[in-house]
Design a protein around this motif. Structure first.
Motif, PDB file in Angstrom:
ATOM      1  N   SER A   1       0.859  -1.192   0.000  1.00  0.00           N
ATOM      2  CA  SER A   1       0.000   0.000   0.000  1.00  0.00           C
ATOM      3  C   SER A   1       0.888   1.233   0.000  1.00  0.00           C
ATOM      4  O   SER A   1       2.075   1.165   0.337  1.00  0.00           O
ATOM      5  CB  SER A   1      -0.892   0.016   1.243  1.00  0.00           C
ATOM      6  OG  SER A   1      -0.103   0.240   2.395  1.00  0.00           O
TER       7      SER A   1
ATOM      8  N   SER B   1     -11.235   3.073   2.537  1.00  0.00           N
ATOM      9  CA  SER B   1     -11.021   3.085   1.085  1.00  0.00           C
ATOM     10  C   SER B   1     -12.076   2.226   0.394  1.00  0.00           C
ATOM     11  O   SER B   1     -12.780   1.432   1.014  1.00  0.00           O
ATOM     12  CB  SER B   1      -9.625   2.554   0.760  1.00  0.00           C
ATOM     13  OG  SER B   1      -9.572   1.166   1.011  1.00  0.00           O
TER      14      SER B   1
ATOM     15  N   GLU C   1      -5.156   5.529  -5.273  1.00  0.00           N
ATOM     16  CA  GLU C   1      -5.943   4.450  -4.655  1.00  0.00           C
ATOM     17  C   GLU C   1      -6.633   3.584  -5.703  1.00  0.00           C
ATOM     18  O   GLU C   1      -6.830   2.406  -5.512  1.00  0.00           O
ATOM     19  CB  GLU C   1      -7.005   5.038  -3.704  1.00  0.00           C
ATOM     20  CG  GLU C   1      -6.437   5.609  -2.413  1.00  0.00           C
ATOM     21  CD  GLU C   1      -5.759   4.564  -1.538  1.00  0.00           C
ATOM     22  OE1 GLU C   1      -6.082   3.367  -1.651  1.00  0.00           O
ATOM     23  OE2 GLU C   1      -4.872   4.936  -0.756  1.00  0.00           O
ATOM     24  N   TYR C   2      -7.003   4.187  -6.821  1.00  0.00           N
ATOM     25  CA  TYR C   2      -7.674   3.438  -7.892  1.00  0.00           C
ATOM     26  C   TYR C   2      -7.461   4.170  -9.211  1.00  0.00           C
ATOM     27  O   TYR C   2      -7.008   5.317  -9.242  1.00  0.00           O
ATOM     28  CB  TYR C   2      -9.170   3.294  -7.596  1.00  0.00           C
ATOM     29  CG  TYR C   2      -9.872   4.596  -7.315  1.00  0.00           C
ATOM     30  CD1 TYR C   2     -10.194   5.490  -8.347  1.00  0.00           C
ATOM     31  CD2 TYR C   2     -10.215   4.965  -6.006  1.00  0.00           C
ATOM     32  CE1 TYR C   2     -10.808   6.692  -8.087  1.00  0.00           C
ATOM     33  CE2 TYR C   2     -10.837   6.166  -5.746  1.00  0.00           C
ATOM     34  CZ  TYR C   2     -11.141   7.031  -6.781  1.00  0.00           C
ATOM     35  OH  TYR C   2     -11.750   8.233  -6.538  1.00  0.00           O
TER      36      TYR C   2
ATOM     37  N   ALA D   1     -10.055  -0.422  -8.763  1.00  0.00           N
ATOM     38  CA  ALA D   1      -9.114  -0.497  -7.642  1.00  0.00           C
ATOM     39  C   ALA D   1      -8.146  -1.656  -7.853  1.00  0.00           C
ATOM     40  O   ALA D   1      -8.218  -2.376  -8.854  1.00  0.00           O
ATOM     41  CB  ALA D   1      -9.875  -0.641  -6.329  1.00  0.00           C
TER      42      ALA D   1
END
Length: 1002
Positions: A18, A149, A239-240, A284
């Motif tokens: 991450s 998220s 994040e996506y 994602a």
């Protein structure tokens, strides 16, 4: 081969899965080597400030306030050796490309060049820095806090569905099955171990898990860092991927054309697991991973899954998938004949099957390779099976090669059986004497051809004698068929042949081979020869040009040496490179040779026919099968292959005693003409489990792409002997550029469920594949003297005068192409990209520099012009000025090429056609000039060379013009999408920009 090993230095074997993990790693800091412009390297400790606004390093002679870079001043973060300092000759071999990265910062676009201990460390810094640069205008929240998220919400919803009792906890066994269902290739033991680790760490052991622990386990198990790193590169919010991000990834990195936001929405709808993501058009990490693993993103170009080649050429212009001893399931000597062998071969697209007919015990012929085989198959059963399965995998003609070892009486029964069972499928029309070539596969669709001997034209009897072929007799002698012996010196062996069987042979009449000169004078196009592997190998080595020329008109079949009693296979590439169409393989024997054969025939819809390279088909062309260098008129291509990681690799067969440890490495092999054959391997991934990270770049030069095959082999690095894990073989022409998964197969060619290699493919002079690693170009380009291809003297004055007129156009064509190529490479290097990058990436990179600057210099692209100018208003930094100068050179050389190409092309074609006018009269002119022996051979070779060079250079120029027009289209497209273009409404239509010159007729 020397074995090498890689050591991962990521602390505590930490998995970066991450952006938060990257930033945490940077906050702790680590040692990196700082590279100076004098090529010296200094170890320094680099750390991200607690306020996440600066990166500092120590020790340093500068004061603390100067030994830092502010995040807001960072223009770009580059991975690999992408700056002049890192590319310098003194450093290029001291560390791998994957361990280098650079931070471009400040108004003067300075570079901080760094080398890490491993690619993992590079990934963590680059991912973290790119995240911080995106949010540099406002300090980001600490990662992992605040609103859950998109991914966390989805995983929690999956947990809630599994929580049948609504108690907030589910049994560990159910949690394990849930994760396994979401990731089918993952081992149950791996998931169970992860839950035990997390339960122990959180001090809440038991038979049940809560939602937060399930989410944590899923994220740690199912996040592939290399894919997360890729997502962060293209994501606007880290994040996506939004629809625009996905569109950019598909166009720039995957080389896809004509992608729309509607197409991107379709991909999101198909692969994004969360309902919210599908509704909002977000992809994602889990959806992105699913997409990259899907058949929509395969390394194999989907265009080649169906018949995609011209099938209207003569039959002799194709390679034909051929089987030898297809009915045998084991080796030749002790083999067990079984009817399933034919079903298997036909199902794999085999279009030529050998049938050896022997006298059967019950008055009917039987099929097997020798009387010693453990069992035999009735000929009637085999023909019935062929009738049933002949066209299930391919509609194109099937050739039955009959090797007759039975009496004339049983031959008559065989002929009756073939006529009755196959009926209309049997091709019996006599060949057309007025034609020069065989009919095409398209014309022969759905037909079965019989290859065999024919009675001589004057024979009126019901049977007669014909010369026999060697094939099959060597083995028969070894098995005690002494009565068949023929005394030496008594001429070729003779056998009896029935008229009924003779009449079934039309387009594939078997004749004995004498020599190439006799074939050129006497052989008719419907006659074909069979060569033993040894004889064909001798021709391929001693007179390859004659064998290539012979195969332009006639079919040739190569059969394995009778000494291969273990049914091993010859290398088909040894004969394909000489144009031999039918290389008979033992389909029942797996291994490298069968991998090459199976992979090769996959490229045209697996129909069993593959069109040979144009240079082997044209009536006049120069081609040496044993060339050790590039070929005249064929552009060499560079394949840049990055082997990133492996997924769900199985253990080698029979390795149970070794426990769970597999230490794999990957071999990439190129098979083709001798100039192309090469092999490179990655380092061994130690203690890597089922999902090793290799992260290694390999490079190959391909001189004849149409004949090259790429084979991936995964091996277990064992000190006793490397063991086979998996393989995949793909023709070079079928490779798709960009990030791709390779679907691994077993030794016998069976798919291995969920076992893949994750790779990046880039091919220079191909669209897409923007991040291929290309080494040493700057050094080579600077020293290289430009080489011009020229024509050769034939010794015939009138012909040489014609070819001499092409001397200047040949130089002009080379200058036009190379001037553009050099200008393109310089521009791409200044943009921090490789020569494999496309033009859209270059423009987007420059635009990104400008967007990441507070005091952004004003640079615009004037899209109202066909050749857009890049204009600067006011003062600009030195690096940007160099970029603008390189861009201007690139545009000017492209313009010169586009505007001059048609005229130069016309001159080359005019000279080629004038040369071809002499072709039909060539032998008469040579006789008149008194050319004989070696001089005659030299004159013919020079003539073929000249025709090939002129056509090839004209083709290259046509291709270069098309590329230049495509680059202009990409500049317009990128300028509009990234915001630095102005007057964009007047941008040219792609169809007008991409208009190509007329192709040269064959």
């Amino acid at each position: 081969k020397k074995k090498t090993v890689s050591f991962s230095t990521m602390p505590n074997d930490r998995k970066i899965n991450s952006t938060g993990a990257c930033i945490s790693f940077m906050l702790e800091g680590c040692e990196l080597k700082k590279v100076r412009s004098n090529s010296r390297m200094y170890s320094r400790f680099f750390v991200l400030d607690a306020d996440m606004r600066s990166v500092r390093w120590e020790p340093s002679k500068k004061d603390l306030e100067k030994a830092k870079i502010e995040i807001k001043s960072v223009k770009e973060v580059r991975v690999g050796k992408k700056t002049p300092v890192l590319r310098s000759n003194g450093l290029s071999d001291q560390f791998p490309d994957e361990c280098a990265f650079s931070i471009i910062y400040g108004d003067n676009y300075e570079s901080l060049d760094l080398v890490a201990s491993s690619a993992d460390v590079v990934s963590a810094w680059v991912m973290g820095l790119r995240y911080l640069v995106s949010y540099g205008k406002h300090t980001p929240e600490a990662p992992g806090t605040g609103h859950p998220s998109l991914r966390t919400s989805w995983i929690s919803s999956v947990f809630d569905l599994a929580d049948l009792e609504k108690s907030g906890r589910i049994p560990v066994s159910r949690a394990v099955q849930l994760i396994k269902a979401l990731n089918p290739g993952m081992k149950t033991s791996t998931i169970e171990l992860k839950f035990k680790e997390l339960q122990k760490a959180s001090e809440c052991p038991g038979a049940e898990v809560a939602c937060d622990l399930f989410v944590e386990a899923y994220c740690e198990l199912c996040t592939r860092p290399e894919i997360f790193f890729l997502l962060v590169q293209f994501s606007s919010n880290k994040e996506y991927l939004g629809l625009k991000d996905l569109l950019m990834f598909l166009e720039v990195e995957q080389g896809m054309e004509g992608v729309t936001e509607e197409k991107c929405l379709e991909i999101v709808g198909k692969y994004e697991p969360s309902k919210e993501g599908r509704e909002k058009g977000y992809l994602a990490i889990d959806g992105f991973t699913r997409y990259l693993l899907s058949s929509d993103c395969s390394i194999f170009d989907p265009q080649h899954r169906k018949v995609c080649q011209d099938m209207a050429q003569p039959l002799s212009h194709y390679y034909i998938s051929s089987a030898h001893s297809a009915c045998l399931l084991e080796d030749n000597f002790w083999g067990r004949s079984d009817i399933n062998g034919y079903i298997s071969a036909l199902g794999l697209g085999c279009r030529s099957i050998e049938l050896v007919l022997w006298d059967g015990p019950e008055g009917e012929p039987v099929v097997y390779t020798s009387p010693s085989a453990a069992s035999h198959v009735p000929f009637r059963s085999v023909v019935g099976l062929i009738d049933q399965h002949a066209f299930t995998a391919s509609a194109y003609p099937l050739i039955l090669c009959l090797v007759v070892r039975c009496s004339a009486a049983q031959q008559r029964l065989a002929a009756q059986c073939l006529r009755k069972t196959l009926g209309e499928k049997l091709y019996l029309e006599p060949p057309n004497p007025a034609a020069s070539y065989l009919p095409s596969p398209e014309q022969l669709k759905g037909r079965i051809l019989i290859k065999g001997k024919k009675l001589p034209p004057g024979c009126e009897d019901s049977e007669g004698e014909v010369s026999d072929e060697e094939e099959g007799w060597e083995l028969a002698r070894r098995l005690g068929q002494a009565d068949r012996e023929v005394p030496e010196g008594s001429g070729p062996r003779r056998v009896r042949l029935s008229r009924e069987l003779s009449e079934l042979v039309s387009l594939c009449q078997a004749v004995p081979f004498q020599d190439f000169e006799s074939s050129r004078r006497k052989q008719r196009y419907w006659e074909m020869c069979s060569f033993s592997e040894v004889e064909a190998g001798r021709f391929a080595n001693e007179c390859p040009a004659e064998l290539v020329s012979y195969n332009k008109r006639f079919l040739s079949r190569i059969y394995p040496s009778p000494m291969r009693i273990d049914a091993s296979n010859m290398n088909p590439q040894d004969f394909w490179k000489c144009g031999c169409q039918m290389v008979a393989m033992n389909y029942q024997t797996p291994g490298l040779m069968m991998d090459l054969n199976a992979g090769w025939f996959r490229q045209n819809g697996a129909c069993g026919y593959v069109l040979r390279p144009a240079i082997m088909r044209e009536e006049v062309s120069y081609f040496s099968a044993n060339a050790k260098d590039s070929l005249p008129g064929v552009p060499a291509q560079l394949l840049h292959l990055k082997v990133i990681s492996g997924q769900n690799l199985p253990k080698p067969k029979g390795s149970g005693a070794k426990g769970e440890v597999v230490e794999p490495y990957v071999c990439a092999e190129i098979h083709g003409i001798p100039a192309d054959c090469a092999e490179h391997r990655t380092k061994t991934a130690l203690q890597s489990g089922d999902n090793p990270i290799f992260d290694e770049s390999l490079e190959f030069q391909i001189n004849l792409p149409e004949l090259a095959v790429l084979r991936f082999v995964v091996l277990d690095d064992d000190y006793i002997g490397d063991e086979f894990i998996a393989q995949y073989t793909i023709p070079f022409e079928c490779l798709q550029p960009g990030y791709r998964h390779v679907p691994l197969q077993s030794l016998s060619g069976e798919p291995l469920p969920h076992a893949t290699l994750f790779v990046h493919v880039a091919i220079t002079d191909r669209r897409g594949g923007g991040k291929g690693h290309w080494r040493g170009l700057a050094g080579r380009r600077g020293r290289r003297v430009r080489e011009y291809t020229s024509t050769k003297a034939t010794g015939i004055k009138a012909i040489d005068e014609v070819f001499r007129t092409a001397t200047q156009p040949l130089r002009e064509a080379t200058d036009l192409r190379e001037n553009v190529q050099n200008a393109l490479v310089s521009f791409k290097e200044l943009c921090g990209l490789t020569p494999a990058a496309n033009m859209k990436q270059c423009i987007l990179t420059v635009a990104a520099w400008l967007l990441h600057s507070d005091s952004a210099p004003s640079v615009t692209l004037n899209l109202a012009e066909q050749y857009p100018a890049m204009e600067a208003q006011g003062p600009i930094p030195d690096l940007l000025r160099k970029v603008l100068t390189a861009y201007e050179t690139m545009i000017q050389t492209s313009r010169t090429l586009i505007e001059s190409a048609d005229v130069v092309y016309g001159k080359l074609i005019q000279a080629q056609q004038a040369g071809m006018d002499f072709h039909k009269e060539l032998h008469r002119i040579e006789a008149k000039e008194g050319l004989r022996g070696r001089k005659l051979q030299k004159a013919l070779e020079s003539f073929a060379w000249n025709i090939t060079v002129l056509k090839g250079q004209a083709d290259l120029l046509k291709h270069a013009k098309a590329e230049a027009l495509d680059n202009l289209w990409q500049i317009h497209n990128a300028g509009q999408s990234c915001g630095i273009g102005r007057n964009g409404s007047a941008s040219p239509e792609p169809s007008r920009l991409r208009a190509m010159l007329e192709p040269i007729p064959e």
